[in-house]
Motif scaffolding. Structure first.
Motif, PDB file in Angstrom:
ATOM      1  N   LEU A 185       0.829  -1.206   0.000  1.00  0.00           N
ATOM      2  CA  LEU A 185       0.000   0.000   0.000  1.00  0.00           C
ATOM      3  C   LEU A 185       0.864   1.257   0.000  1.00  0.00           C
ATOM      4  O   LEU A 185       0.577   2.222  -0.705  1.00  0.00           O
ATOM      5  CB  LEU A 185      -0.916  -0.005   1.226  1.00  0.00           C
ATOM      6  N   LEU A 186       1.914   1.230   0.796  1.00  0.00           N
ATOM      7  CA  LEU A 186       2.787   2.402   0.888  1.00  0.00           C
ATOM      8  C   LEU A 186       3.560   2.596  -0.415  1.00  0.00           C
ATOM      9  O   LEU A 186       3.777   3.743  -0.851  1.00  0.00           O
ATOM     10  CB  LEU A 186       3.751   2.246   2.060  1.00  0.00           C
ATOM     11  N   ALA A 187       3.967   1.496  -1.046  1.00  0.00           N
ATOM     12  CA  ALA A 187       4.684   1.606  -2.323  1.00  0.00           C
ATOM     13  C   ALA A 187       3.787   2.182  -3.411  1.00  0.00           C
ATOM     14  O   ALA A 187       4.258   2.855  -4.325  1.00  0.00           O
ATOM     15  CB  ALA A 187       5.221   0.237  -2.741  1.00  0.00           C
ATOM     16  N   ASP A 188       2.470   1.891  -3.324  1.00  0.00           N
ATOM     17  CA  ASP A 188       1.460   2.499  -4.197  1.00  0.00           C
ATOM     18  C   ASP A 188       1.752   2.268  -5.682  1.00  0.00           C
ATOM     19  O   ASP A 188       1.762   3.193  -6.490  1.00  0.00           O
ATOM     20  CB  ASP A 188       1.369   4.005  -3.909  1.00  0.00           C
ATOM     21  N   THR A 189       1.991   1.007  -6.050  1.00  0.00           N
ATOM     22  CA  THR A 189       2.212   0.685  -7.460  1.00  0.00           C
ATOM     23  C   THR A 189       0.876   0.481  -8.156  1.00  0.00           C
ATOM     24  O   THR A 189      -0.064  -0.066  -7.565  1.00  0.00           O
ATOM     25  CB  THR A 189       3.047  -0.598  -7.598  1.00  0.00           C
ATOM     26  N   PRO A 190       0.749   0.871  -9.423  1.00  0.00           N
ATOM     27  CA  PRO A 190      -0.533   0.734 -10.132  1.00  0.00           C
ATOM     28  C   PRO A 190      -0.863  -0.701 -10.512  1.00  0.00           C
ATOM     29  O   PRO A 190      -2.028  -1.026 -10.756  1.00  0.00           O
ATOM     30  CB  PRO A 190      -0.334   1.596 -11.377  1.00  0.00           C
ATOM     31  N   VAL A 191       0.145  -1.567 -10.596  1.00  0.00           N
ATOM     32  CA  VAL A 191      -0.073  -2.983 -10.924  1.00  0.00           C
ATOM     33  C   VAL A 191       0.358  -3.803  -9.719  1.00  0.00           C
ATOM     34  O   VAL A 191       1.425  -3.566  -9.137  1.00  0.00           O
ATOM     35  CB  VAL A 191       0.730  -3.409 -12.169  1.00  0.00           C
ATOM     36  N   LEU A 192      -0.448  -4.770  -9.333  1.00  0.00           N
ATOM     37  CA  LEU A 192      -0.153  -5.555  -8.143  1.00  0.00           C
ATOM     38  C   LEU A 192      -0.382  -7.038  -8.424  1.00  0.00           C
ATOM     39  O   LEU A 192      -1.388  -7.420  -9.006  1.00  0.00           O
ATOM     40  CB  LEU A 192      -1.039  -5.107  -6.981  1.00  0.00           C
ATOM     41  N   VAL A 193       0.585  -7.850  -7.990  1.00  0.00           N
ATOM     42  CA  VAL A 193       0.500  -9.302  -8.135  1.00  0.00           C
ATOM     43  C   VAL A 193       0.357  -9.910  -6.745  1.00  0.00           C
ATOM     44  O   VAL A 193       1.174  -9.656  -5.855  1.00  0.00           O
ATOM     45  CB  VAL A 193       1.763  -9.865  -8.819  1.00  0.00           C
ATOM     46  N   LEU A 194      -0.696 -10.708  -6.546  1.00  0.00           N
ATOM     47  CA  LEU A 194      -0.946 -11.371  -5.267  1.00  0.00           C
ATOM     48  C   LEU A 194      -0.892 -12.876  -5.482  1.00  0.00           C
ATOM     49  O   LEU A 194      -1.645 -13.412  -6.299  1.00  0.00           O
ATOM     50  CB  LEU A 194      -2.317 -10.990  -4.701  1.00  0.00           C
ATOM     51  N   ASP A 195      -0.012 -13.551  -4.731  1.00  0.00           N
ATOM     52  CA  ASP A 195       0.082 -15.010  -4.847  1.00  0.00           C
ATOM     53  C   ASP A 195      -0.434 -15.642  -3.564  1.00  0.00           C
ATOM     54  O   ASP A 195       0.292 -15.768  -2.581  1.00  0.00           O
ATOM     55  CB  ASP A 195       1.537 -15.431  -5.089  1.00  0.00           C
TER      56      ASP A 195
END
Length: 580
Positions: A484-494
């Motif tokens: 959340l803090l990094a606030d990247t527009p693309v997120l990968v959840l494994d």
């Protein structure tokens, strides 16, 4: 240039100076014995000797002793400074190199593999750099200097002094013949013992639960017995020869040989009796190297093995980086005909995968174990490079993005969450080291971990592993706070809820709700109810996409997804999809 020379190259000049000083100190160390021998010969000579010559010898001997002390002290200081500098340079070089290898390289190796190179192997060079080079110089130069002087006194006795040395060397060579395979077998036997210990410690509780406590230590005992039999056999074959190689170079035997032969020469009138004094003092020093050759050889072997391990690690290929990085236009992720094969394998883990992940949507990857879900997920943040096709973010191939731009665009939360041994705040701010405390706290609140942190004695300043221990679910929420803090527009959840209990799973799902807003999500899931509300569900089988669509559409197909849903009793869990 061999492996050790290449690894020691950064401190070669310092080591050369240290070896030169040690050689000087070794020669100077022989001089006091020469002075004592010459004083004895002068005082026992038939003709009286001027006292000035005696005092000159005393002064030269004392001066040489001081010079030897200074030279050897400086040599030792230089080698330890070189060792300290080399360890720093190697650790920095290894760390810098590992920062440039593919992130996926680490998943194929245990942390112990990297730790061994960074800590154990680098430290193993200490004895080689700090001591062994000087020891080898001393055991070679000291006997040589003594032999030169003794040859000037009586060349026949000097040659005789070499006989025990040659005999000892030949016997030692015989004792060490075939040592290479035997040392390898020794290492394997030790490994079996270690494996037996681990199996015993890890499995004792389970084995005893089923009433088979005696079998828990069976492998350990068997490994110990095998090691005993192997080592005893080795010792029986080599003990007599090894003992003989040590006996022939013992000072008492060498002294007896030289004085006995010298007495014969004196009686025959071939040499003066005073000639025996130098041989009594310095004769045993000629064969001294044989007494220390074993430990020095072992130290050289250990240093060579450590250097080879370090060089092999530094030879691992780095992940190519573009000379000029591209800049994504948007956050759409497209996978075109993606294929991937792990190094050393003969078949593709993925083949012909085409997907489009649109901004603000959730795409879920599901399928049986080994289908390639995690592999595909790790390709997006470029943990590995595809072996076929391309993955693009905002129209730019991920291989054309520099690391800073890539990880500013793509974040990830995986099953195995790594927390560093630093403060909780620093762990959350890993992606944004300069983040303000308020931002860190806001991220922790959104990740539903703030209250747990406040319960720690030192709150956000608590050090993980010292002041605080977190459960699997709590570690996942810390990882989510980090994302959340990094606030990247693309997120990968494994499978972000893999290690969570029901209560933690609910908290993680709430945290994921915050994380999903406005982002492009790629989710790997084993629990199908967690992704029932995804915009797109992709079914992977044997590395290929076999089904694709929304939850209701896939159920209507009656294929793999429908069977998986039925097997997980999805009808009971309906409505518990990923919050949007």
């Amino acid at each position: 240039m061999n492996t050790v020379t290449r690894v020691l190259a950064p401190v070669r000049g310092t080591l050369a100076a240290a070896v030169a000083l040690q050689a000087l100190g070794s020669v100077a160390g022989v001089a006091p014995f020469v002075a004592v021998a010459e004083i004895g010969r002068a005082l026992l000579a038939p003709e009286p000797v001027a006292s000035d010559r005696i005092w000159l010898l005393v002064g030269l001997g004392a001066g040489a002793a001081v010079l030897a002390l200074i030279a050897t002290t400086l040599a030792t200081t230089l080698t330890h400074l070189a060792d300290n500098r080399l360890q720093l340079l190697l650790r920095r070089r290894i760390a810098g190199h590992l920062a440039r290898v593919s992130p996926g390289w680490f998943s194929a190796r245990s942390s112990g593999h990297v730790s061994k190179a960074l800590q154990d192997d680098v430290h193993s060079l200490h004895y080689l750099v700090g001591h062994t080079l000087l020891d080898v110089t001393a055991v070679l130069v000291t006997p040589l200097a003594a032999l030169v002087y003794l040859a000037a006194v009586d060349w026949r006795l000097a040659l005789l002094a070499l006989v025990p040395l040659v005999a000892g060397a030949l016997l030692f060579r015989k004792a060490m013949s075939g040592a290479g395979p035997l040392m390898a077998e020794y290492g394997r036997a030790q490994t079996e013992i270690n494996a037996g210990i681990v199996e015993f410690v890890d499995g004792i509780a389970v084995v005893k639960t089923f009433g088979r406590g005696r079998s828990a230590h069976r492998r350990f005992v068997a490994a110990c017995d095998a090691f005993h039999d192997f080592f005893a056999s080795w010792q029986r074959r080599t003990t007599s020869v090894t003992t003989a190689s040590q006996l022939v170079v013992t000072p008492s035997l060498v002294l007896l040989l030289l004085l006995g032969a010298g007495t014969v020469l004196v009686v025959a009138g071939w040499t003066p009796a005073t000639a025996l004094i130098p041989f009594a003092l310095l004769g045993p020093a000629i064969v001294a190297p044989m007494g220390a050759v074993g430990p020095r050889i072992q130290a050289l072997r250990g240093g060579t093995a450590a250097a080879a391990s370090i060089e092999a690690l530094l030879a691992e290929p780095v992940q190519p980086q573009p000379a000029v990085g591209g800049e994504p236009e948007g956050t759409t992720v497209t996978l075109h005909d993606v294929a991937f094969r792990y190094p050393g394998t003969e078949s593709d883990a993925l083949a012909g995968v085409d997907l489009e992940l649109r901004p603000g949507t959730v795409t879920a990857l599901v399928g049986p174990s080994g289908a390639g879900k995690t592999t595909l997920a790790t390709l997006v943040p470029r943990f590995h490079d595809v072996t076929g096709g391309a993955i693009r973010i905002g129209g730019v191939d991920v291989r054309e993005l520099d690391a800073r731009t890539l990880y500013r665009s793509v974040g990830f939360v995986f099953q195995d969450t790594t927390l560093l041994r630093t403060s909780v705040a620093d762990n959350i701010a890993l992606g944004r080291p300069g983040a303000a405390r308020e931002e860190i706290v806001d991220a922790a609140r959104a990740a539903r971990i703030h209250e747990r942190i406040l319960a720690l004695g030192r709150g956000y300043d608590a050090v993980v592993g010292e002041d605080a221990e977190f459960s699997g679910g709590e570690r996942q929420r810390l990882s989510i706070a980090r994302a959340l803090l990094a606030d990247t527009p693309v997120l990968v959840l494994d499978e972000a809820t893999a290690f969570a209990d029901p209560e933690s799973e609910a908290a993680i799902c709430d945290a994921l709700s915050e994380l999903a807003v406005g982002r492009t999500l790629l989710v790997v899931a084993h629990r199908l109810h967690t992704v029932a509300g995804a915009d797109e569900i992709v079914v992977l089988e044997s590395g290929r996409v076999t089904e694709q669509g929304r939850h209701d559409e896939l159920l209507a197909l009656g294929g793999r997804y429908a069977r998986m849903w039925a097997a997980q009793d999805g009808t009971v869990l309906a409505g518990q999809g990923v919050p949007r």
